[in-house]
Design an enzyme around this catalytic site. Structure first.
Site, mmCIF file in Angstrom:
data_model
loop_
_atom_site.group_PDB
_atom_site.id
_atom_site.type_symbol
_atom_site.label_atom_id
_atom_site.label_comp_id
_atom_site.label_asym_id
_atom_site.label_seq_id
_atom_site.Cartn_x
_atom_site.Cartn_y
_atom_site.Cartn_z
ATOM 1 N N ASP A 64 2.057 -20.314 -0.807
ATOM 2 C CA ASP A 64 2.126 -21.181 -1.768
ATOM 3 C C ASP A 64 1.072 -20.769 -2.957
ATOM 4 O O ASP A 64 0.613 -19.790 -2.864
ATOM 5 C CB ASP A 64 1.786 -22.681 -1.395
ATOM 6 C CG ASP A 64 0.745 -22.893 -0.633
ATOM 7 O OD1 ASP A 64 -0.012 -21.922 -0.705
ATOM 8 O OD2 ASP A 64 0.573 -23.589 0.053
ATOM 9 N N THR A 115 -7.365 -18.971 1.856
ATOM 10 C CA THR A 115 -6.912 -20.446 1.976
ATOM 11 C C THR A 115 -6.941 -21.103 3.342
ATOM 12 O O THR A 115 -7.140 -20.262 4.484
ATOM 13 C CB THR A 115 -5.242 -20.390 1.621
ATOM 14 O OG1 THR A 115 -4.533 -19.534 2.416
ATOM 15 C CG2 THR A 115 -5.259 -19.906 0.080
ATOM 16 N N HIS A 174 0.922 -1.317 -0.077
ATOM 17 C CA HIS A 174 -0.118 -0.096 -0.004
ATOM 18 C C HIS A 174 0.931 1.031 0.103
ATOM 19 O O HIS A 174 0.406 2.200 -0.357
ATOM 20 C CB HIS A 174 -1.120 -0.008 1.216
ATOM 21 C CG HIS A 174 -2.180 -0.914 0.922
ATOM 22 N ND1 HIS A 174 -3.425 -0.725 1.388
ATOM 23 C CD2 HIS A 174 -2.264 -2.200 0.387
ATOM 24 C CE1 HIS A 174 -4.395 -1.471 0.946
ATOM 25 N NE2 HIS A 174 -3.532 -2.417 0.517
ATOM 26 N N HIS A 202 -2.809 -13.146 -2.118
ATOM 27 C CA HIS A 202 -3.906 -13.362 -1.237
ATOM 28 C C HIS A 202 -3.841 -14.771 -0.435
ATOM 29 O O HIS A 202 -4.644 -15.018 0.210
ATOM 30 C CB HIS A 202 -5.059 -13.133 -1.902
ATOM 31 C CG HIS A 202 -5.425 -11.644 -1.864
ATOM 32 N ND1 HIS A 202 -6.267 -11.268 -2.888
ATOM 33 C CD2 HIS A 202 -5.200 -10.795 -1.053
ATOM 34 C CE1 HIS A 202 -6.451 -10.041 -2.721
ATOM 35 N NE2 HIS A 202 -6.028 -9.605 -1.545
ATOM 36 N N THR A 203 -2.827 -15.512 -0.942
ATOM 37 C CA THR A 203 -2.647 -16.754 -0.172
ATOM 38 C C THR A 203 -2.172 -16.668 1.280
ATOM 39 O O THR A 203 -2.650 -17.586 2.192
ATOM 40 C CB THR A 203 -1.577 -17.759 -0.845
ATOM 41 O OG1 THR A 203 -1.601 -19.025 -0.307
ATOM 42 C CG2 THR A 203 -0.305 -17.165 -0.754
#
Length: 478
Positions: A286, A279, A117, A246-247
């Protein structure tokens, strides 16, 4: 260049225009010849002094000798002033402190978000720094922290500020990006080829305007992603690769308005419980993010509109499908995209930046155990029990393959269905306390209350009744 500066500072170095022989020179001590402001210090100009010479013939130097001494002093001053924006040794020490924080607070996701950000406000169409935004440390100011997209990042700043206080020789811009890359690597992700030396902005007035960061639920997700990331100079492959981060992490409805208050994967932590993750193992980096979006078998896993767009848009889908099948390819593309993102808009000192990668590679941190001695006999074979085949989990939403029988397709094999996004978690069922208070205040402002409904507007009701009667009269009259 240094000699020219010295010559301009010492007028005695220029030849005298008078043709007559010069008068006898007074004896000048070496201290007087070499004493002039050099590198800035807290005590004022740094002066180079030496003891007066005991030998007059050596103390009275020629004009050219004094000019040369002055030039050398200027060179020494300029070399001392050529210091990078951040100290490399302090950056390495700060990295170790960040690793310790990650081990104890499990703050990997918010550290990644902090770096993103700060740099994600970059606008390639603006040349001037810092107006163009980017990785310049501006996120430390309340003016930017209060942007809607930065909700919750104050917690990251609270974690990172003691490290900044401990190592004043590094910039916020470098520290934010160092924390982001270190969090990826410590979570099992790829080594990011980072460089450092970013210069900080100095005032809140230099913060970028709000609205440059991506939104989770735009009306047309794919177009929105391209609008935001193309403005930064990134392409479709980099958009999809970066989305794979986002994992890590969770979405909290009290911050973003998205996701469930908690799920079976987040209700007990680690870290602060709650939120909805993308996840199952949301602290492990990953390619599960791409696999889980594609399969969509678990309603406790989050899928935002911008996530689903990766498999709905034809161009994005090429990379999303690839990363779901090939984690190595994802790691390679992600590392390159992350490094590029971390440099966006940054002003480096030195201009080319510098690297911290002069120490052993990450793979050497945890060496593999030594092989067993050759003389040791192998253990006797153990008969393995054949386990029952796992029961297949039914695909409830967004199935990749149609489940209808072949007879419904005129005898042909089942055809893949188009990707269907999961039910979007708009977060309207669970509002934060602050949002509830805001809605209540607005409701009471109109004269209502939780125990007393709003009074009917009798004048409006009468007008509607008259209008309805007039309409019926016109119909009957015709």
């Amino acid at each position: 260049m240094a000699e020219r500066i010295a010559a301009s500072l010492l007028p005695a170095a220029s030849p005298s225009p008078a043709p007559s022989p010069p008068p006898p020179r007074p004896r000048v001590s070496a201290a007087a010849a070499a004493s002039f402001p050099c590198c800035s210090t807290s005590a004022g100009g740094l002066r180079l002094r030496s003891r007066p010479s005991r030998f007059p013939q050596k103390a009275a130097t020629t004009r050219s000798g004094r000019a040369g001494a002055g030039a050398r002093a200027v060179v020494r001053c300029m070399a001392a002033a050529a210091v990078a924006a951040s100290d490399a040794a302090q950056l390495k020490s700060a990295r170790e402190d960040i690793r310790e924080i990650l081990k104890t607070t499990y703050c990997h996701p918010i550290m990644v978000r902090l770096g993103w950000h700060d740099s994600g406000t970059y606008d390639k169409n603006i040349e001037e720094w810092p107006q163009r935004g980017g990785a310049d440390g501006s996120l430390r100011f309340d003016a930017e922290l209060s942007h809607g997209a930065n909700a919750g990042l104050i917690n990251a700043l609270k974690l990172i500020q003691p490290i900044k206080d401990k190592y004043p020789g590094i910039t916020y811009a470098d520290l934010f990006q160092l924390a982001s890359a270190t969090a990826i690597e410590e979570a099992g992700g790829p080594k990011i080829p980072m460089k450092y030396g970013r210069v900080d902005v100095t005032a809140a007035e230099q913060c970028p305007p709000e609205g440059r960061l991506p939104d989770a639920g735009p009306r047309v997700p794919a177009d929105h992603l391209r609008e935001v990331f193309y403005r930064m100079g990134l392409d479709d492959k980099e958009i999809v690769a970066l989305s794979g981060a986002h994992t890590l992490g969770r979405s909290r409805p009290d911050r973003s308005g998205w996701g469930k208050p908690e799920t079976k994967y987040t209700k007990d932590g680690p870290g602060e419980p709650g939120g909805q993750s993308w996840t199952v193992e949301w602290l492990k980096f990953d390619n599960s993010y791409f696999k889980d979006i594609k399969e969509q078998r678990d309603q406790d896993l989050l899928v935002l509109p911008t996530d689903a767009a990766l498999f709905e848009d034809p161009s994005f889908k090429v990379y999303a499908e690839k990363y779901a099948e090939d984690q190595e390819a994802f790691f390679k593309d992600y590392a390159e995209a992350h490094a590029k993102l971390s440099d966006l808009g940054a002003k480096f000192d030195p201009p080319e930046g510098f690297s911290l990668d002069d120490e052993p590679a990450v793979e050497e941190k945890d060496p593999e155990p030594a092989p067993a001695p050759a003389a040791a006999p192998p253990p006797p074979p153990v008969e393995e029990k054949k386990e029952a085949e796992p029961t297949p989990v039914p695909v409830t939403v967004g199935a990749a393959v149609a489940s209808s029988p072949a007879d419904d397709n005129n005898g042909a094999a089942p055809q893949p269905e188009p990707f269907v996004a999961a039910k979007y978690s708009y977060g309207k069922k669970e509002l934060s306390d602050s949002m509830k208070q805001k809605i209540r205040a607005e409701y009471e402002g109109f004269g209502g209350s939780p125990d007393k409904p709003l009074q009917s507007n009798y004048f409006l009701n009468i007008m509607l009744l008259i209008g309805g009667l007039a309409f019926l009269t016109s119909l009957l009259g015709s």
